[in-house]
Motif scaffolding. Sequence first.
Motif, PDB file in Angstrom:
ATOM      1  N   ILE A 166      47.269  29.109  11.806  1.00  0.00           N
ATOM      2  CA  ILE A 166      45.973  28.898  11.154  1.00  0.00           C
ATOM      3  C   ILE A 166      45.549  30.154  10.406  1.00  0.00           C
ATOM      4  O   ILE A 166      45.529  31.252  10.956  1.00  0.00           O
ATOM      5  CB  ILE A 166      44.910  28.513  12.185  1.00  0.00           C
ATOM      6  CG1 ILE A 166      45.278  27.191  12.853  1.00  0.00           C
ATOM      7  CG2 ILE A 166      43.537  28.408  11.541  1.00  0.00           C
ATOM      8  CD1 ILE A 166      44.342  26.781  13.966  1.00  0.00           C
ATOM      9  N   LEU A 167      45.222  29.986   9.146  1.00  0.00           N
ATOM     10  CA  LEU A 167      44.824  31.107   8.315  1.00  0.00           C
ATOM     11  C   LEU A 167      43.373  31.498   8.577  1.00  0.00           C
ATOM     12  O   LEU A 167      42.482  30.656   8.602  1.00  0.00           O
ATOM     13  CB  LEU A 167      44.997  30.756   6.832  1.00  0.00           C
ATOM     14  CG  LEU A 167      46.437  30.556   6.354  1.00  0.00           C
ATOM     15  CD1 LEU A 167      46.445  30.062   4.925  1.00  0.00           C
ATOM     16  CD2 LEU A 167      47.218  31.846   6.453  1.00  0.00           C
ATOM     17  N   LYS A 168      43.142  32.783   8.756  1.00  0.00           N
ATOM     18  CA  LYS A 168      41.779  33.285   8.914  1.00  0.00           C
ATOM     19  C   LYS A 168      41.140  33.550   7.559  1.00  0.00           C
ATOM     20  O   LYS A 168      39.938  33.384   7.376  1.00  0.00           O
ATOM     21  CB  LYS A 168      41.804  34.574   9.734  1.00  0.00           C
ATOM     22  CG  LYS A 168      42.224  34.379  11.181  1.00  0.00           C
ATOM     23  CD  LYS A 168      42.183  35.683  11.931  1.00  0.00           C
ATOM     24  CE  LYS A 168      42.576  35.498  13.397  1.00  0.00           C
ATOM     25  NZ  LYS A 168      42.567  36.782  14.149  1.00  0.00           N
ATOM     26  N   VAL A 169      41.951  33.976   6.612  1.00  0.00           N
ATOM     27  CA  VAL A 169      41.463  34.267   5.261  1.00  0.00           C
ATOM     28  C   VAL A 169      42.325  33.489   4.279  1.00  0.00           C
ATOM     29  O   VAL A 169      43.543  33.640   4.261  1.00  0.00           O
ATOM     30  CB  VAL A 169      41.538  35.773   4.944  1.00  0.00           C
ATOM     31  CG1 VAL A 169      41.011  36.026   3.542  1.00  0.00           C
ATOM     32  CG2 VAL A 169      40.738  36.568   5.970  1.00  0.00           C
ATOM     33  N   LEU A 170      41.688  32.655   3.481  1.00  0.00           N
ATOM     34  CA  LEU A 170      42.438  31.830   2.534  1.00  0.00           C
ATOM     35  C   LEU A 170      42.139  32.302   1.119  1.00  0.00           C
ATOM     36  O   LEU A 170      41.207  31.847   0.474  1.00  0.00           O
ATOM     37  CB  LEU A 170      42.060  30.350   2.707  1.00  0.00           C
ATOM     38  CG  LEU A 170      42.909  29.341   1.923  1.00  0.00           C
ATOM     39  CD1 LEU A 170      44.368  29.463   2.323  1.00  0.00           C
ATOM     40  CD2 LEU A 170      42.413  27.927   2.159  1.00  0.00           C
ATOM     41  N   ASP A 171      42.936  33.278   0.633  1.00  0.00           N
ATOM     42  CA  ASP A 171      42.746  33.819  -0.701  1.00  0.00           C
ATOM     43  C   ASP A 171      43.708  33.212  -1.714  1.00  0.00           C
ATOM     44  O   ASP A 171      43.703  33.584  -2.876  1.00  0.00           O
ATOM     45  CB  ASP A 171      42.950  35.345  -0.682  1.00  0.00           C
ATOM     46  CG  ASP A 171      41.871  36.048   0.128  1.00  0.00           C
ATOM     47  OD1 ASP A 171      40.743  35.522   0.159  1.00  0.00           O
ATOM     48  OD2 ASP A 171      42.164  37.087   0.727  1.00  0.00           O
ATOM     49  N   GLY A 172      44.548  32.309  -1.282  1.00  0.00           N
ATOM     50  CA  GLY A 172      45.505  31.689  -2.172  1.00  0.00           C
ATOM     51  C   GLY A 172      45.812  30.282  -1.720  1.00  0.00           C
ATOM     52  O   GLY A 172      45.177  29.741  -0.826  1.00  0.00           O
ATOM     53  N   VAL A 173      46.800  29.684  -2.362  1.00  0.00           N
ATOM     54  CA  VAL A 173      47.239  28.331  -2.002  1.00  0.00           C
ATOM     55  C   VAL A 173      48.638  28.458  -1.413  1.00  0.00           C
ATOM     56  O   VAL A 173      49.615  28.595  -2.141  1.00  0.00           O
ATOM     57  CB  VAL A 173      47.250  27.402  -3.230  1.00  0.00           C
ATOM     58  CG1 VAL A 173      47.711  26.009  -2.828  1.00  0.00           C
ATOM     59  CG2 VAL A 173      45.871  27.351  -3.866  1.00  0.00           C
ATOM     60  N   PRO A 174      48.748  28.437  -0.086  1.00  0.00           N
ATOM     61  CA  PRO A 174      50.053  28.635   0.545  1.00  0.00           C
ATOM     62  C   PRO A 174      51.000  27.471   0.265  1.00  0.00           C
ATOM     63  O   PRO A 174      50.578  26.328   0.098  1.00  0.00           O
ATOM     64  CB  PRO A 174      49.717  28.733   2.037  1.00  0.00           C
ATOM     65  CG  PRO A 174      48.433  27.984   2.185  1.00  0.00           C
ATOM     66  CD  PRO A 174      47.682  28.211   0.905  1.00  0.00           C
ATOM     67  N   GLY A 175      52.273  27.775   0.237  1.00  0.00           N
ATOM     68  CA  GLY A 175      53.281  26.758   0.008  1.00  0.00           C
ATOM     69  C   GLY A 175      54.647  27.266   0.420  1.00  0.00           C
ATOM     70  O   GLY A 175      54.813  28.422   0.804  1.00  0.00           O
ATOM     71  N   ILE A 176      55.659  26.402   0.332  1.00  0.00           N
ATOM     72  CA  ILE A 176      57.023  26.753   0.702  1.00  0.00           C
ATOM     73  C   ILE A 176      57.987  26.170  -0.322  1.00  0.00           C
ATOM     74  O   ILE A 176      57.898  24.987  -0.667  1.00  0.00           O
ATOM     75  CB  ILE A 176      57.381  26.223   2.107  1.00  0.00           C
ATOM     76  CG1 ILE A 176      56.538  26.924   3.174  1.00  0.00           C
ATOM     77  CG2 ILE A 176      58.862  26.405   2.410  1.00  0.00           C
ATOM     78  CD1 ILE A 176      56.758  26.387   4.572  1.00  0.00           C
ATOM     79  N   VAL A 177      58.895  26.993  -0.802  1.00  0.00           N
ATOM     80  CA  VAL A 177      59.954  26.568  -1.710  1.00  0.00           C
ATOM     81  C   VAL A 177      61.283  26.985  -1.091  1.00  0.00           C
ATOM     82  O   VAL A 177      61.502  28.163  -0.815  1.00  0.00           O
ATOM     83  CB  VAL A 177      59.802  27.202  -3.107  1.00  0.00           C
ATOM     84  CG1 VAL A 177      60.968  26.774  -4.002  1.00  0.00           C
ATOM     85  CG2 VAL A 177      58.474  26.816  -3.740  1.00  0.00           C
ATOM     86  N   ILE A 178      62.152  26.017  -0.857  1.00  0.00           N
ATOM     87  CA  ILE A 178      63.445  26.289  -0.217  1.00  0.00           C
ATOM     88  C   ILE A 178      64.569  25.832  -1.129  1.00  0.00           C
ATOM     89  O   ILE A 178      64.626  24.668  -1.526  1.00  0.00           O
ATOM     90  CB  ILE A 178      63.560  25.562   1.141  1.00  0.00           C
ATOM     91  CG1 ILE A 178      62.441  26.011   2.091  1.00  0.00           C
ATOM     92  CG2 ILE A 178      64.926  25.820   1.774  1.00  0.00           C
ATOM     93  CD1 ILE A 178      62.368  25.196   3.363  1.00  0.00           C
TER      94      ILE A 178
END
Length: 478
Positions: free
Chosen positions: A231-243
Amino acid sequence: MIGKGKSKYVSSKELSQRSKEDGDRISNLPDHLICQIIYLLSTEEAVRTSVLSTRWRHVWLWLPGFELSSRKFSDTNAFVSFGDRFLDYSRVTCIRKLKLTLGDNANTVKDGSYFTSWIDAAIKLKIQHLDIDWAAYDFFTHRRLRLHSCETLVYLRLSNLFLDDEVFVVLPCLKTMYLEQNWYSSETNLKKLISSCPVLENLNIVASNSDAQVYQVHSRSLKRLSIERRILKVLDGVPGIVIDAPLLSCLSIHDHESKTFIVKSNLESNAKLYISLNYGLVGSDVIKSVSSRSSFRDFLTGISMVGDMIISQSTSQLICLYSKLEPLPQFEYMSRLCVSLHATNSIWLKTFLRSCPNLRSLILEQIGYVNYPEPQSEEESPKCFLSSLEFVDIYFSSQGRYIDMKLVSYILENSAILKKLTLSWDHHSTKGEIIKELLKIPRHSTKCEVVILGFKRQAPLSPWCKAHQGEGPDATYL
């Protein structure tokens, strides 16, 4: 054998003499054998051997591996001095393994250059296994790791460190890497780090709870990948995953924060997959977004060739909601499925199984209880029920009084070649009640064996997918 008339007790003098003789025998061994013996001891015990005799005074400095923790020292200067002594790069021998744990007291040292000098010395001493954990609360610039290149490193674990673009150049022999709660200067930093490892096979990433970056994993050699984002405490971006890893055969993603998942790997029938994700959305919100639905469709298509899949409850709910709007892709090569789902989504399970025509083993954890009649469906049974499904293992985790016998009945009545059905639960139904209900259910397969593991709570299948290791003496067979 003790002779007649001789005491069966050994005097303290005799014991002392024997201990001395044994010690002399060990001391007469070659240096490399003594090092191998001491290497089996803990760090503290290995250092204590220096007081045995002048012969042993410096032996511990020749060890090929060491664990060094600042928390073992009340005096931080003594800690640094001890590390400087062991990591003296002028020593003749090499170092195979080094584990450094730096606690809060390590930050009290004003000059953090000792850390950099230790890493440089380890590289010069041809380090193979390196484990660094800066387990402190405050952030200091000397947490910044400098490991520009190391031609001998095969195992690397980094925890709570700051990694910038200038950290790594090339790690040509690295095969296993653990990155746990580190800070990265940019989104390209992790990508560059992984690219610097041309033979990397095992990668485990645990994101920091303040890191909202897109993780890009590009590797031509990677075989096993695990990513966990808490769980993110600070959301300053849009997290994602590229594999993008064509040789990937084992993928584990536990991420409820990322908004996008792109998998370009050729996950084939021998691949194993564990997914616990919900695209950072709650409930049906993911269905309302066309872009999210399109992204999820691409994700399902990208994993549709795996042979062994584990699905968490949150992900099963997501697939359930998606299946109400669009058809699921076919999982032609799926032979083993482990899924955790709420009882209200039991109907969806039938839909998903229709997408797995060759399923052989189903492991199910059902949470909750449906106390209303399930609507009858005129749809045909899943194809796997008629041609491939042989083993079903169900664990009921419920607050109700009865287990979901509708689901059990559906499986027993429609599975043509089923060999074994195993049931266990954690609520108040007695084994006698369950047996009475089961005896009323006709079985499509006359060779099907039903095993009841009793009313005592069994270990739940998550996380993940460990079926019952042993049925024990309390198991009942029907």
